[in-house]
Design a protein around this motif. Structure first.
Motif, PDB file in Angstrom:
ATOM      1  N   LYS A  71       2.672 -14.517  16.616  1.00 33.04           N
ATOM      2  CA  LYS A  71       4.108 -14.456  16.867  1.00 33.04           C
ATOM      3  C   LYS A  71       4.914 -14.419  15.577  1.00 33.04           C
ATOM      4  CE  LYS A  71       3.670 -16.907  21.296  1.00 33.04           C
ATOM      5  NZ  LYS A  71       4.051 -18.108  22.087  1.00 33.04           N
ATOM      6  N   ASP A  72       4.207 -14.445  14.442  1.00 36.35           N
ATOM      7  CA  ASP A  72       4.888 -14.453  13.144  1.00 36.35           C
ATOM      8  C   ASP A  72       5.193 -13.023  12.710  1.00 36.35           C
ATOM      9  OD1 ASP A  72       2.070 -14.155  13.012  1.00 36.35           O
ATOM     10  OD2 ASP A  72       2.102 -14.523  10.853  1.00 36.35           O
ATOM     11  N   ARG A  73       6.374 -12.545  13.067  1.00 36.08           N
ATOM     12  CA  ARG A  73       6.712 -11.143  12.832  1.00 36.08           C
ATOM     13  C   ARG A  73       6.675 -10.763  11.360  1.00 36.08           C
ATOM     14  NH1 ARG A  73      11.696  -9.708  17.008  1.00 36.08           N
ATOM     15  NH2 ARG A  73      10.549 -10.181  18.950  1.00 36.08           N
ATOM     16  N   SER A  74       7.146 -11.648  10.503  1.00 39.46           N
ATOM     17  CA  SER A  74       7.138 -11.329   9.073  1.00 39.46           C
ATOM     18  C   SER A  74       5.705 -11.245   8.554  1.00 39.46           C
ATOM     19  CB  SER A  74       7.929 -12.380   8.283  1.00 39.46           C
ATOM     20  OG  SER A  74       7.359 -13.675   8.446  1.00 39.46           O
ATOM     21  N   GLY A  75       4.831 -12.130   9.065  1.00 35.89           N
ATOM     22  CA  GLY A  75       3.425 -12.101   8.674  1.00 35.89           C
ATOM     23  C   GLY A  75       2.735 -10.840   9.162  1.00 35.89           C
ATOM     24  N   ILE A  76       3.060 -10.426  10.389  1.00 35.87           N
ATOM     25  CA  ILE A  76       2.486  -9.200  10.945  1.00 35.87           C
ATOM     26  C   ILE A  76       2.920  -7.991  10.122  1.00 35.87           C
ATOM     27  CG2 ILE A  76       2.564  -7.632  12.916  1.00 35.87           C
ATOM     28  CD1 ILE A  76       2.712 -10.141  14.722  1.00 35.87           C
ATOM     29  N   ALA A  77       4.185  -7.951   9.763  1.00 39.61           N
ATOM     30  CA  ALA A  77       4.696  -6.849   8.955  1.00 39.61           C
ATOM     31  C   ALA A  77       4.004  -6.799   7.592  1.00 39.61           C
ATOM     32  CB  ALA A  77       6.207  -6.986   8.777  1.00 39.61           C
ATOM     33  N   ALA A  78       3.774  -7.971   6.993  1.00 39.46           N
ATOM     34  CA  ALA A  78       3.098  -8.027   5.699  1.00 39.46           C
ATOM     35  C   ALA A  78       1.642  -7.560   5.816  1.00 39.46           C
ATOM     36  CB  ALA A  78       3.159  -9.451   5.142  1.00 39.46           C
ATOM     37  N   ASP A  79       0.982  -7.955   6.896  1.00 43.72           N
ATOM     38  CA  ASP A  79      -0.408  -7.546   7.094  1.00 43.72           C
ATOM     39  C   ASP A  79      -0.510  -6.048   7.371  1.00 43.72           C
ATOM     40  OD1 ASP A  79      -1.706  -9.957   6.602  1.00 43.72           O
ATOM     41  OD2 ASP A  79      -1.427 -10.664   8.653  1.00 43.72           O
ATOM     42  N   LEU A  80       0.468  -5.502   8.093  1.00 46.70           N
ATOM     43  CA  LEU A  80       0.476  -4.064   8.343  1.00 46.70           C
ATOM     44  C   LEU A  80       0.629  -3.296   7.032  1.00 46.70           C
ATOM     45  CD1 LEU A  80       0.406  -1.767  10.415  1.00 46.70           C
ATOM     46  CD2 LEU A  80       2.902  -1.967  10.591  1.00 46.70           C
ATOM     47  N   GLU A  81       1.486  -3.786   6.173  1.00 47.70           N
ATOM     48  CA  GLU A  81       1.666  -3.142   4.871  1.00 47.70           C
ATOM     49  C   GLU A  81       0.385  -3.248   4.039  1.00 47.70           C
ATOM     50  OE1 GLU A  81       3.256  -0.769   2.189  1.00 47.70           O
ATOM     51  OE2 GLU A  81       4.212  -1.288   4.090  1.00 47.70           O
ATOM     52  N   ARG A  82      -0.290  -4.400   4.138  1.00 47.36           N
ATOM     53  CA  ARG A  82      -1.567  -4.576   3.437  1.00 47.36           C
ATOM     54  C   ARG A  82      -2.592  -3.555   3.925  1.00 47.36           C
ATOM     55  NH1 ARG A  82      -5.894  -9.497   4.491  1.00 47.36           N
ATOM     56  NH2 ARG A  82      -7.314  -9.030   2.774  1.00 47.36           N
ATOM     57  N   VAL A  83      -2.672  -3.385   5.238  1.00 47.12           N
ATOM     58  CA  VAL A  83      -3.630  -2.431   5.813  1.00 47.12           C
ATOM     59  C   VAL A  83      -3.306  -1.016   5.356  1.00 47.12           C
ATOM     60  CG1 VAL A  83      -4.401  -1.343   7.965  1.00 47.12           C
ATOM     61  CG2 VAL A  83      -4.271  -3.837   7.796  1.00 47.12           C
ATOM     62  N   PHE A  84      -2.033  -0.642   5.355  1.00 40.73           N
ATOM     63  CA  PHE A  84      -1.649   0.705   4.958  1.00 40.73           C
ATOM     64  C   PHE A  84      -1.872   0.926   3.459  1.00 40.73           C
ATOM     65  CE2 PHE A  84       1.453   1.307   8.733  1.00 40.73           C
ATOM     66  CZ  PHE A  84       0.415   1.808   9.504  1.00 40.73           C
ATOM     67  N   THR A  85      -1.808  -0.148   2.668  1.00 37.67           N
ATOM     68  CA  THR A  85      -2.101  -0.028   1.237  1.00 37.67           C
ATOM     69  C   THR A  85      -3.596   0.164   1.015  1.00 37.67           C
ATOM     70  OG1 THR A  85      -0.198  -1.413   0.644  1.00 37.67           O
ATOM     71  CG2 THR A  85      -1.922  -1.175  -1.012  1.00 37.67           C
ATOM     72  N   LEU A  86      -4.404  -0.573   1.776  1.00 39.59           N
ATOM     73  CA  LEU A  86      -5.859  -0.434   1.672  1.00 39.59           C
ATOM     74  C   LEU A  86      -6.332   0.912   2.221  1.00 39.59           C
ATOM     75  CD1 LEU A  86      -6.931  -4.002   2.871  1.00 39.59           C
ATOM     76  CD2 LEU A  86      -7.384  -3.059   0.605  1.00 39.59           C
ATOM     77  N   PHE A  87      -5.680   1.344   3.296  1.00 36.26           N
ATOM     78  CA  PHE A  87      -6.090   2.573   3.986  1.00 36.26           C
ATOM     79  C   PHE A  87      -4.894   3.522   4.122  1.00 36.26           C
ATOM     80  CE2 PHE A  87      -8.638  -0.927   5.868  1.00 36.26           C
ATOM     81  CZ  PHE A  87      -9.923  -0.512   5.520  1.00 36.26           C
ATOM     82  N   PRO A  88      -4.522   4.216   3.051  1.00 35.26           N
ATOM     83  CA  PRO A  88      -3.360   5.117   3.120  1.00 35.26           C
ATOM     84  C   PRO A  88      -3.494   6.172   4.218  1.00 35.26           C
ATOM     85  CG  PRO A  88      -4.059   4.803   0.839  1.00 35.26           C
ATOM     86  CD  PRO A  88      -5.116   4.171   1.703  1.00 35.26           C
ATOM     87  N   ARG A  89      -4.721   6.555   4.531  1.00 34.23           N
ATOM     88  CA  ARG A  89      -4.917   7.574   5.564  1.00 34.23           C
ATOM     89  C   ARG A  89      -4.428   7.077   6.926  1.00 34.23           C
ATOM     90  NH1 ARG A  89     -10.252  11.205   5.453  1.00 34.23           N
ATOM     91  NH2 ARG A  89      -9.587  11.032   3.292  1.00 34.23           N
ATOM     92  N   LEU A  90      -4.555   5.785   7.181  1.00 32.88           N
ATOM     93  CA  LEU A  90      -4.076   5.242   8.456  1.00 32.88           C
ATOM     94  C   LEU A  90      -2.555   5.330   8.550  1.00 32.88           C
ATOM     95  CD1 LEU A  90      -6.304   2.058   8.975  1.00 32.88           C
ATOM     96  CD2 LEU A  90      -6.684   4.402   9.799  1.00 32.88           C
ATOM     97  N   LYS A  91      -1.900   5.137   7.420  1.00 37.36           N
ATOM     98  CA  LYS A  91      -0.437   5.247   7.412  1.00 37.36           C
ATOM     99  C   LYS A  91      -0.024   6.690   7.691  1.00 37.36           C
ATOM    100  CE  LYS A  91       3.659   3.965   4.774  1.00 37.36           C
ATOM    101  NZ  LYS A  91       4.164   3.284   3.547  1.00 37.36           N
TER     102      LYS A  91
END
Length: 237
Positions: free
Chosen positions: A107-127
């Motif tokens: 339920k931590d929206r800011s944490g979810i947003a940060a993790d999504l950015e982390r994933v997109f940084t690790l995997f630019p193709r997913l973004k």
């Protein structure tokens, strides 16, 4: 400090005992590999840790807490997340929707947003392909998506089951480079992998599993130099 501890673990499929009195530990911040041939019990071990299988004996402790009988979804809440063998993406969902499934219970929206950015940084193709349906992606891209989805639960322990299975060599190198980066960022990793060269080269420690029994353990680089390991798993006589 020990994050995961399996002690005297036994797992059965009916009358067949697949895991025999297994004891292993994973320390916080480590990358630990479990290597072995097909049928050795590697995936059974991972499924037991994640709560999909129930051991017939033994104890599983996570950060000192006995979780042996804890439901699988509650283990995710504690910080255990698995990218399963065969990837297991939701083929009819987009990349973004698959990643969102990894946030179930958060339920931590800011944490979810940060993790999504982390994933997109690790995997630019997913973004780049966030609106693409998962089932239309290549095997390597689906593996990226499976790992990314696991990271969206913000795990303290990431279980990776055969991340290189069926991938082209260039994707294998890329996946293992990203695994090393995830570990560098502080996520503890337990890795099951048949590509022993890649696994041992990136592991702090490793266990060798043969027909349900741990037969050898040691630092990854040390095991790479072991003549018996070379012959059995590294293709070097």
């Amino acid at each position: 400090m020990t994050l995961l501890e399996l002690e005297g673990l036994k797992v059965r499929y009916g009358r067949i005992e697949a895991i025999h009195d297994m004891s292993i530990t994973v320390e916080k911040g480590e990358v630990v590999s479990l290597i072995g041939a097909n049928g050795a019990g590697k995936t059974t071990t991972m499924r037991t840790i994640s709560g999909l299988l129930t051991p017939s004996a033994g104890t599983i402790r996570f950060d000192g807490e006995d979780i042996t009988k804890l439901a699988a979804h509650k283990r995710v809440s504690l910080g255990i997340s698995q990218a399963p063998e065969g990837r297991g993406v939701f083929p009819g969902m987009t990349v973004a929707e698959n990643l969102d499934m990894g946030t179930f219970g958060r339920k931590d929206r800011s944490g979810i947003a940060a993790d999504l950015e982390r994933v997109f940084t690790l995997f630019p193709r997913l973004k780049e392909r966030r609106t693409q349906v998962g089932g239309t992606m290549s095997g390597g891209e689906q593996q990226m998506l499976a790992i990314g989805r696991s990271l969206m639960s913000s795990p303290r322990l990431l279980l990776l089951d055969e991340p290189s299975m069926g991938l082209a060599p260039q994707f294998i190198r890329q996946i293992f480079t990203i695994i090393a980066e995830i570990a560098k960022q502080g996520t503890t990793i337990l890795l099951v992998e048949q590509n022993a060269n890649q696994a041992l080269a990136r592991s702090d420690r490793a266990y060798v599993l043969e027909t349900g029994t741990i037969t050898k353990t040691g630092p990854g680089r040390e095991l790479m130099a072991d003549p018996a390991i070379k012959e059995a798993y590294l293709g070097v006589a």
